[in-house]
Design an enzyme around this catalytic site. Structure first.
Site, PDB file in Angstrom:
ATOM      1  N   HIS A 312       0.847  -1.188   0.000  1.00 10.16           N
ATOM      2  CA  HIS A 312       0.000   0.000   0.000  1.00 10.16           C
ATOM      3  C   HIS A 312       0.880   1.234   0.000  1.00 10.16           C
ATOM      4  O   HIS A 312       1.933   1.244   0.628  1.00 10.16           O
ATOM      5  CB  HIS A 312      -0.926   0.013   1.225  1.00 10.16           C
ATOM      6  CG  HIS A 312      -2.058   0.971   1.069  1.00 10.16           C
ATOM      7  ND1 HIS A 312      -1.963   2.296   1.434  1.00 10.16           N
ATOM      8  CD2 HIS A 312      -3.296   0.795   0.568  1.00 10.16           C
ATOM      9  CE1 HIS A 312      -3.110   2.890   1.153  1.00 10.16           C
ATOM     10  NE2 HIS A 312      -3.930   2.016   0.626  1.00 10.16           N
ATOM     11  N   ASP A 370      -7.847  -5.653   0.123  1.00 11.41           N
ATOM     12  CA  ASP A 370      -8.303  -6.502  -0.982  1.00 11.41           C
ATOM     13  C   ASP A 370      -7.870  -7.953  -0.868  1.00 11.41           C
ATOM     14  O   ASP A 370      -8.320  -8.794  -1.636  1.00 11.41           O
ATOM     15  CB  ASP A 370      -7.799  -5.927  -2.315  1.00 11.41           C
ATOM     16  CG  ASP A 370      -8.471  -4.616  -2.630  1.00 11.41           C
ATOM     17  OD1 ASP A 370      -9.680  -4.520  -2.375  1.00 11.41           O
ATOM     18  OD2 ASP A 370      -7.797  -3.688  -3.108  1.00 11.41           O
TER      19      ASP A 370
HETATM   20  N1  CMC Z   1       4.232  -7.572  -4.607  1.00 12.79           N
HETATM   21  C1  CMC Z   1       5.578  -7.528  -4.776  1.00 12.79           C
HETATM   22  N2  CMC Z   1       6.324  -6.413  -4.700  1.00 12.79           N
HETATM   23  C2  CMC Z   1       5.660  -5.273  -4.437  1.00 12.79           C
HETATM   24  C3  CMC Z   1       4.289  -5.232  -4.242  1.00 12.79           C
HETATM   25  C4  CMC Z   1       3.572  -6.442  -4.333  1.00 12.79           C
HETATM   26  N3  CMC Z   1       2.238  -6.445  -4.175  1.00 12.79           N
HETATM   27  N4  CMC Z   1       3.889  -3.960  -3.997  1.00 12.79           N
HETATM   28  C5  CMC Z   1       5.009  -3.211  -4.041  1.00 12.79           C
HETATM   29  N5  CMC Z   1       6.077  -4.001  -4.304  1.00 12.79           N
HETATM   30  C6  CMC Z   1       7.466  -3.567  -4.380  1.00 12.79           C
HETATM   31  C7  CMC Z   1       7.717  -2.850  -5.692  1.00 12.79           C
HETATM   32  O1  CMC Z   1       8.167  -3.725  -6.700  1.00 12.79           O
HETATM   33  C8  CMC Z   1       8.762  -1.832  -5.295  1.00 12.79           C
HETATM   34  O2  CMC Z   1      10.007  -2.488  -5.265  1.00 12.79           O
HETATM   35  P1  CMC Z   1      11.329  -1.658  -5.689  1.00 12.79           P
HETATM   36  O3  CMC Z   1      11.476  -0.575  -4.658  1.00 12.79           O
HETATM   37  O4  CMC Z   1      12.395  -2.686  -5.623  1.00 12.79           O
HETATM   38  O5  CMC Z   1      11.083  -1.127  -7.055  1.00 12.79           O
HETATM   39  C9  CMC Z   1       8.406  -1.471  -3.846  1.00 12.79           C
HETATM   40  O6  CMC Z   1       7.669  -2.614  -3.347  1.00 12.79           O
HETATM   41  C10 CMC Z   1       7.538  -0.236  -3.724  1.00 12.79           C
HETATM   42  O7  CMC Z   1       6.437  -0.380  -4.620  1.00 12.79           O
HETATM   43  P2  CMC Z   1       5.764   0.830  -5.393  1.00 12.79           P
HETATM   44  O8  CMC Z   1       5.010   0.310  -6.563  1.00 12.79           O
HETATM   45  O9  CMC Z   1       6.790   1.894  -5.624  1.00 12.79           O
HETATM   46  O10 CMC Z   1       4.789   1.346  -4.279  1.00 12.79           O
HETATM   47  P3  CMC Z   1       3.490   2.218  -4.524  1.00 12.79           P
HETATM   48  O11 CMC Z   1       3.220   2.916  -3.259  1.00 12.79           O
HETATM   49  O12 CMC Z   1       3.647   3.074  -5.743  1.00 12.79           O
HETATM   50  O13 CMC Z   1       2.340   1.154  -4.850  1.00 12.79           O
HETATM   51  C11 CMC Z   1       0.567  -0.353  -4.670  1.00 12.79           C
HETATM   52  C12 CMC Z   1       1.383   0.748  -3.971  1.00 12.79           C
HETATM   53  C13 CMC Z   1      -0.669  -0.669  -3.832  1.00 12.79           C
HETATM   54  C14 CMC Z   1       0.080   0.128  -6.041  1.00 12.79           C
HETATM   55  C15 CMC Z   1       1.468  -1.614  -4.814  1.00 12.79           C
HETATM   56  O14 CMC Z   1       1.869  -2.092  -3.547  1.00 12.79           O
HETATM   57  C16 CMC Z   1       0.776  -2.726  -5.596  1.00 12.79           C
HETATM   58  O15 CMC Z   1       0.813  -2.727  -6.836  1.00 12.79           O
HETATM   59  N6  CMC Z   1       0.101  -3.717  -4.899  1.00 12.79           N
HETATM   60  C17 CMC Z   1      -0.648  -4.741  -5.561  1.00 12.79           C
HETATM   61  C18 CMC Z   1      -2.005  -4.188  -5.958  1.00 12.79           C
HETATM   62  C19 CMC Z   1      -2.929  -4.013  -4.784  1.00 12.79           C
HETATM   63  O16 CMC Z   1      -3.072  -4.897  -3.940  1.00 12.79           O
HETATM   64  N7  CMC Z   1      -3.625  -2.844  -4.748  1.00 12.79           N
HETATM   65  C20 CMC Z   1      -4.632  -2.555  -3.717  1.00 12.79           C
HETATM   66  C21 CMC Z   1      -4.229  -1.392  -2.861  1.00 12.79           C
HETATM   67  S1  CMC Z   1      -5.305  -1.223  -1.419  1.00 12.79           S
HETATM   68  C22 CMC Z   1      -6.880  -0.888  -2.009  1.00 12.79           C
HETATM   69  C23 CMC Z   1      -6.992   0.308  -2.916  1.00 12.79           C
HETATM   70  O17 CMC Z   1      -6.223   1.264  -2.826  1.00 12.79           O
HETATM   71  O18 CMC Z   1      -7.886   0.307  -3.751  1.00 12.79           O
END
Ligand code: CMC
Length: 435
Positions: A312, A370
């Site tokens: 998140h 989720d």
């Molecule tokens: N599985 C594996 N690695 C992950 C994941 C994951 N679910 N989420 C983040 N990472 C890693 C990512 O690869 C990155 O690594 P690095 O620093 O080496 O590049 C690091 O963690 C930070 O990730 P980010 O994408 O920069 O973080 P963000 O804050 O931009 O993204 C997020 C947040 C929710 C989009 C992301 O964690 C994600 O894609 N999660 C899976 C989708 C998900 O479950 N979304 C629901 C969110 S909660 C409900 C809602 O908001 O609607």
């Protein structure tokens, strides 16, 4: 922002081109202080750069607070755990909209005025038949909500507080009807009209699952679970879809158009679409022995695969909604005698393995709301493609509360981010025959 909100610790300073600029710092009621950079461009001729708004507050808001480090979520100051345990969804809706919990009389009036608006203009049912039967219900929901402004002209004047209030109640009231009709359309069953003698969640389940040829009784335990799910999803501060609603609204667009924009944004798998994606992932993993393979895929920097329902932007400890959702999931599966649901075993083991893995520990990745919602919603009888629609039903009150707050904010202006231009300059036009 009024002077009274200025930080006692004084302003911040930024140095650029050997000149120092003083920037006001504001004190929130809780959380990090906020540096006001709104005059920086006028004073120093520079922009700030913050893709994804990771360090940028776009507005002042008194609706929802998320403490991502400590896993705290407050609606109008009340803890989410307290609200889920004690309130029903319309009580929470009143709270989000009005800033205070209703007394008995106010609650009765609010419930009555919402139920008064549950039916859709009959002409709108014709709208559905224009869609393919196999259309994704999010596509239908988005389209139908956008079309509300074509049917309810008397609540589109954003400068009239009464019209804003009616539009807000219409949206909260009609969302379940719109969503249930999208579901019914995909199954080929007749639309079921709302029943105003039922509570919000029970009425929604009735519209989704009853058929005209037999009696349908809503299981009280399941409708309670539905209320909890709705409350958990009701608002979440300035997330992507809420910011979309605010941005759309900042141009003066009508509330129905703004909420349609929010629904469109919610659909993405990084946001509300993650509940559908998380269940797809659990189904793909299928058995506990295959979990390590998927955990390794998620850790591989060359593999775009992510554990859906994990991670998140704000929560860097356990998402409090995920904890409640996990408990609700167990309650629903117990009530339905589905305790041995194999996907629940996969989910729990996946959570256990991931939480012990250094990659997930280092990156502070925890299950989000989720992760367990898909298993719960499927057990309640909803097909996967309805999961995000359910999220949209619940989030509508958050969106419309935030939209109202924005309209009433004297500092509100059209949202217009700037950019770091990296394109060409000084190119000369070449005639098409000479290229
Ligand atoms: N599985 C594996 N690695 C992950 C994941 C994951 N679910 N989420 C983040 N990472 C890693 C990512 O690869 C990155 O690594 P690095 O620093 O080496 O590049 C690091 O963690 C930070 O990730 P980010 O994408 O920069 O973080 P963000 O804050 O931009 O993204 C997020 C947040 C929710 C989009 C992301 O964690 C994600 O894609 N999660 C899976 C989708 C998900 O479950 N979304 C629901 C969110 S909660 C409900 C809602 O908001 O609607």
């Amino acid at each position: 922002m009024t002077d009274s909100k200025k930080s006692n610790n004084g302003p911040a300073f930024i140095e650029h081109n050997k000149k120092t600029y003083e920037l006001p710092v504001y004190e929130p009621s809780i959380g990090p202080k906020v540096i006001d950079i709104s005059k920086l461009y006028a004073q120093a001729n520079v922009f700030t750069y913050d893709p994804g708004f990771t360090s940028t507050a776009n507005c002042a808001s008194s609706i929802t607070y998320v403490d991502g480090d400590n896993g705290i979520l407050l609606y109008r100051g009340y803890k989410i755990e307290d609200l889920v345990e004690n309130a029903d969804f319309l009580e929470v809706s009143y709270l989000l909209l009005n800033g205070k919990l209703p007394n008995n009389k106010e609650k009765k009036q609010f419930d009555a005025s919402v139920t008064n608006h549950t039916m859709l203009h009959e002409q709108m049912s014709k709208f559905y038949t224009g869609f393919r039967r196999d259309a994704h219900p999010m596509a239908i929901t988005c389209g139908v909500i956008g079309a509300l402004s074509a049917f309810y002209h008397d609540s589109t004047d954003i400068n009239d507080p009464l019209q804003r209030m009616i539009a807000s109640r219409r949206l909260i009231a009609k969302m379940p009807t719109i969503a249930a009709m999208a579901y019914k359309y995909s199954t080929g069953q007749p639309f079921v009209y709302p029943r105003n003698d039922l509570d919000y969640a029970s009425n929604f389940m009735h519209m989704c699952f009853s058929v005209p040829c037999e009696d349908y009784h809503v299981n009280e335990l399941l409708s309670k679970a539905m209320h909890k799910i709705f409350i958990l999803h009701a608002d979440h501060e300035q997330n992507a879809s809420t910011s979309t609603v605010r941005l759309a609204g900042s141009s003066g667009a009508n509330p129905f158009a703004c909420i349609a924009a929010g629904v469109a944004c919610l659909w993405g798998p990084a946001h509300g679409g993650a509940n559908e994606a998380a269940l797809n992932m659990l189904e793909e993993i299928k058995t506990v022995d295959r979990i390590p393979e998927y955990v390794n895929k998620a850790k591989d920097p060359n593999d775009p695969f992510r554990l859906m329902g994990f991670g998140h932007r704000v929560y860097k400890s356990y998402d409090p909604r995920a904890r409640i959702m996990q408990k609700t999931c167990h309650e629903v599966l117990d009530a339905l005698k589905l305790k041995d649901e194999p996907l629940l075993q996969v989910a729990m083991e996946l959570e256990r393995i991931a939480l012990e893995d250094q990659y997930f520990i280092d990156k502070k990745l925890y299950p989000n709301v989720d992760f367990y919602s898909g298993i719960t919603l499927r057990a309640l009888g909803f097909p996967k493609d309805m999961f995000t629609v359910l999220f949209a039903v619940a989030r509508t009150v958050g969106w419309i509360s935030q939209w109202n707050e924005m309209i009433e904010d004297p500092e509100q202006k059209i949202g217009r981010p700037r950019q770091l231009y990296t394109g060409d300059i000084d190119k000369e036009y070449v005639n098409i025959d000479n290229r």
